[in-house]
Design a protein around this motif. Structure first.
Motif, mmCIF file in Angstrom:
data_model
loop_
_atom_site.group_PDB
_atom_site.id
_atom_site.type_symbol
_atom_site.label_atom_id
_atom_site.label_comp_id
_atom_site.label_asym_id
_atom_site.label_seq_id
_atom_site.Cartn_x
_atom_site.Cartn_y
_atom_site.Cartn_z
ATOM 1 N N ILE A 163 113.839 87.729 83.190
ATOM 2 C CA ILE A 163 113.642 89.397 83.840
ATOM 3 C C ILE A 163 112.208 89.626 84.309
ATOM 4 O O ILE A 163 111.842 89.926 85.398
ATOM 5 C CB ILE A 163 114.057 90.449 82.695
ATOM 6 C CG1 ILE A 163 115.575 90.439 82.456
ATOM 7 C CG2 ILE A 163 113.626 91.479 83.168
ATOM 8 C CD1 ILE A 163 116.001 91.224 81.292
ATOM 9 N N ILE A 164 111.215 89.187 83.334
ATOM 10 C CA ILE A 164 109.779 89.363 83.928
ATOM 11 C C ILE A 164 109.563 88.425 85.187
ATOM 12 O O ILE A 164 108.676 89.131 85.952
ATOM 13 C CB ILE A 164 108.827 88.969 82.614
ATOM 14 C CG1 ILE A 164 109.159 90.114 81.563
ATOM 15 C CG2 ILE A 164 107.512 88.926 83.190
ATOM 16 C CD1 ILE A 164 108.364 89.945 80.226
ATOM 17 N N ARG A 165 110.155 87.225 85.049
ATOM 18 C CA ARG A 165 109.733 86.333 86.104
ATOM 19 C C ARG A 165 110.012 86.903 87.286
ATOM 20 O O ARG A 165 109.457 86.976 88.595
ATOM 21 C CB ARG A 165 110.157 85.053 85.984
ATOM 22 C CG ARG A 165 109.983 83.892 86.994
ATOM 23 C CD ARG A 165 110.442 82.740 87.069
ATOM 24 N NE ARG A 165 111.863 82.436 86.537
ATOM 25 C CZ ARG A 165 112.555 81.366 86.185
ATOM 26 N NH1 ARG A 165 111.671 80.030 86.055
ATOM 27 N NH2 ARG A 165 113.549 81.420 86.240
ATOM 28 N N ARG A 166 111.546 87.318 87.657
ATOM 29 C CA ARG A 166 112.031 88.075 88.599
ATOM 30 C C ARG A 166 111.244 89.127 88.925
ATOM 31 O O ARG A 166 110.911 89.247 90.155
ATOM 32 C CB ARG A 166 113.565 88.129 88.485
ATOM 33 C CG ARG A 166 114.179 88.906 89.698
ATOM 34 C CD ARG A 166 115.722 88.961 89.495
ATOM 35 N NE ARG A 166 116.267 89.695 90.740
ATOM 36 C CZ ARG A 166 116.439 89.139 91.603
ATOM 37 N NH1 ARG A 166 116.077 87.954 92.262
ATOM 38 N NH2 ARG A 166 117.208 89.729 92.513
ATOM 39 N N GLU A 167 111.164 90.265 88.376
ATOM 40 C CA GLU A 167 110.134 91.354 88.669
ATOM 41 C C GLU A 167 108.835 90.994 89.247
ATOM 42 O O GLU A 167 108.328 91.539 90.244
ATOM 43 C CB GLU A 167 110.318 92.344 87.384
ATOM 44 C CG GLU A 167 111.553 92.873 86.840
ATOM 45 C CD GLU A 167 111.445 93.559 85.591
ATOM 46 O OE1 GLU A 167 112.251 94.426 85.205
ATOM 47 O OE2 GLU A 167 110.210 93.139 84.691
ATOM 48 N N LEU A 168 108.288 90.029 88.523
ATOM 49 C CA LEU A 168 106.733 89.549 88.752
ATOM 50 C C LEU A 168 107.033 89.054 90.288
ATOM 51 O O LEU A 168 105.950 89.365 91.368
ATOM 52 C CB LEU A 168 106.166 88.465 87.932
ATOM 53 C CG LEU A 168 104.834 88.229 88.182
ATOM 54 C CD1 LEU A 168 103.808 89.090 88.528
ATOM 55 C CD2 LEU A 168 104.459 87.217 87.317
ATOM 56 N N ASP A 169 108.134 88.082 90.537
ATOM 57 C CA ASP A 169 107.899 87.435 91.828
ATOM 58 C C ASP A 169 108.349 88.501 93.126
ATOM 59 O O ASP A 169 107.502 88.670 94.032
ATOM 60 C CB ASP A 169 109.115 86.284 91.695
ATOM 61 C CG ASP A 169 109.304 85.518 93.210
ATOM 62 O OD1 ASP A 169 108.259 85.207 93.626
ATOM 63 O OD2 ASP A 169 110.369 85.807 93.558
ATOM 64 N N ILE A 170 109.136 89.451 92.845
ATOM 65 C CA ILE A 170 109.398 90.367 93.827
ATOM 66 C C ILE A 170 108.225 91.456 93.905
ATOM 67 O O ILE A 170 107.986 91.822 95.142
ATOM 68 C CB ILE A 170 110.717 91.293 93.410
ATOM 69 C CG1 ILE A 170 112.042 90.343 93.341
ATOM 70 C CG2 ILE A 170 110.964 92.436 94.069
ATOM 71 C CD1 ILE A 170 113.331 90.915 92.793
#
Length: 395
Positions: A354-361
């Motif tokens: 979840i954190i990785r996806r939010e950070l990437d976007i």
């Protein structure tokens, strides 16, 4: 699709964990000291930081890869040391360490863990970090550091802000202990959380295994609580950093820094990195949030050491905001604990996803392709009042 797979935010993982974890252990994660003002400010203050959106920028080939304390990481996130982790889920520290290892981020084991240093080392394939509290029994601390070295821990995190325990009302009211006391209230809780109870029955790890059996005065459970309460060292001083570094022989990161002068002192005494932290709002209630003081601490130490931050990070956006304000990396505690409580190792992995996806976007929408390029130019505004103004005090 399971509830875990459906979870899209850390708060949704928190809701699942609340249903699955006994109240006293869920409350341990979801609480601060006294009025919990600093605990709330840790996360609320992130929302006051506004991001600068950019468009018509090439967003292909993005990377979140970085280094944390000289080690490669898939993103600028590490798992923070948290006590009682093995009470959120059976063998919790092992599960969290495995998830971190597979994900490519550092894991930090707490002195007050349920699984021991040896337990984690035997069940993982990559060196992890160990968090150290300085205690009055220096013989025990020497042995603890030596055990961390034997387990090939690659860094020590020396926590400096627990010379005396903060006023943690929820823990006192809930009668927090490891193993838990089998009161009628707790038996009722176990009946309501059968999956948690069955997993706990299947493990032998129910107490502070870094301590029990390693200290004569705490050799049995009846003496453990009294020994622990007497051990936190009110005479702790900066010179301990050099002593720990010499004994350990590897990098020592100092955790619990909330003031620029303390940051300079830590660097002057040999810290290989510092973590801006108020212990998750569990020590001095009324202290400022970690993110509020991060910029002035970064300014205070300059390029003399790397600055990391923990406290209140609930999303990938929070990670990016911390990086924009000068952090070289971030540590998450409650975010992974809620994942652990929600679904064990898979839950920790889900929290990291979840954190990785939010950070990437978020990074892409800010017009960046490399997390290491994020900086103040990505901040549109900071709506936090100055720390020394009347409005700058969190309570």
């Amino acid at each position: 699709m399971s509830a875990l797979d459906k979870a899209l935010t850390i708060n949704e993982l928190m809701a699942i964990a609340k249903r699955r974890v006994p109240k006293q252990f869920f409350d341990y994660a979801d609480s601060g000291s006294w009025t919990e003002g600093t605990y709330r400010a840790n996360s609320e203050d992130f929302s006051q930081i506004k991001l600068r959106q950019r468009v018509a920028v090439n967003m292909e080939g993005r990377t979140l890869a970085t280094t944390i304390c000289g080690e490669q990481a898939s993103m600028p996130v590490a798992l923070a040391p948290t006590g009682f982790t093995g009470m959120q889920s059976a063998d919790g520290e092992i599960k969290a360490a495995r998830a971190a290892e597979k994900f490519g981020v550092p894991f930090t084991l707490s002195t007050m863990s349920i699984c021991s240093i040896e337990d984690v080392a035997e069940n993982t394939g990559k060196p992890f970090w160990f968090q150290l509290y300085m205690m009055r029994d220096r013989g025990f601390i020497e042995r603890l550091i030596d055990r961390a070295k034997a387990a090939k821990c690659s860094a020590l995190v020396l926590t400096m802000d627990l010379q005396i325990l903060g006023q943690r009302h929820k823990d006192l009211r809930n009668g927090m202990s490891a193993p838990p006391k089998f009161t009628p209230r707790f038996v009722f809780e176990m009946a309501r959380k059968p999956q948690w109870a069955m997993q706990m029955l299947g493990t032998k790890r129910h107490t502070f295994r870094n301590i029990v059996g390693h200290v004569d005065a705490a050799g049995d459970l009846s003496k453990l609580s009294a020994w622990t309460a007497s051990q936190f060292d009110p005479a702790l001083s900066w010179k301990e950093i050099a002593w720990v570094k010499e004994r350990f022989g590897g990098p020592v990161i100092v955790k619990g820094i909330l003031d620029p002068e303390d940051a300079r002192q830590a660097v002057a005494h040999g810290a290989d990195g510092i973590i801006v932290s108020n212990h998750g709002g569990r020590q001095l209630d009324g202290a400022p949030s970690s993110i509020r003081v991060l910029p002035e601490i970064v300014d205070a130490v300059g390029n003399s050491t790397d600055v990391y931050v923990d406290g209140g990070i609930r999303s990938g956006q929070d990670v990016l905001k911390a990086m924009a304000l000068g952090a070289k990396g971030t540590f998450i505690g409650r975010a992974f604990l809620w994942g652990l409580g929600a679904g064990g190792e898979a839950g920790v992995t889900r929290a990291l996803e979840i954190i990785r996806r939010e950070l990437d976007i978020t990074m892409a929408l800010c017009g960046e392709r490399d997390i290491k390029a994020v900086g103040l130019h990505n901040i549109y505004s900071i709506d936090l009042p100055p720390r020394n103004s009347p409005l700058g005090a969190n309570g």
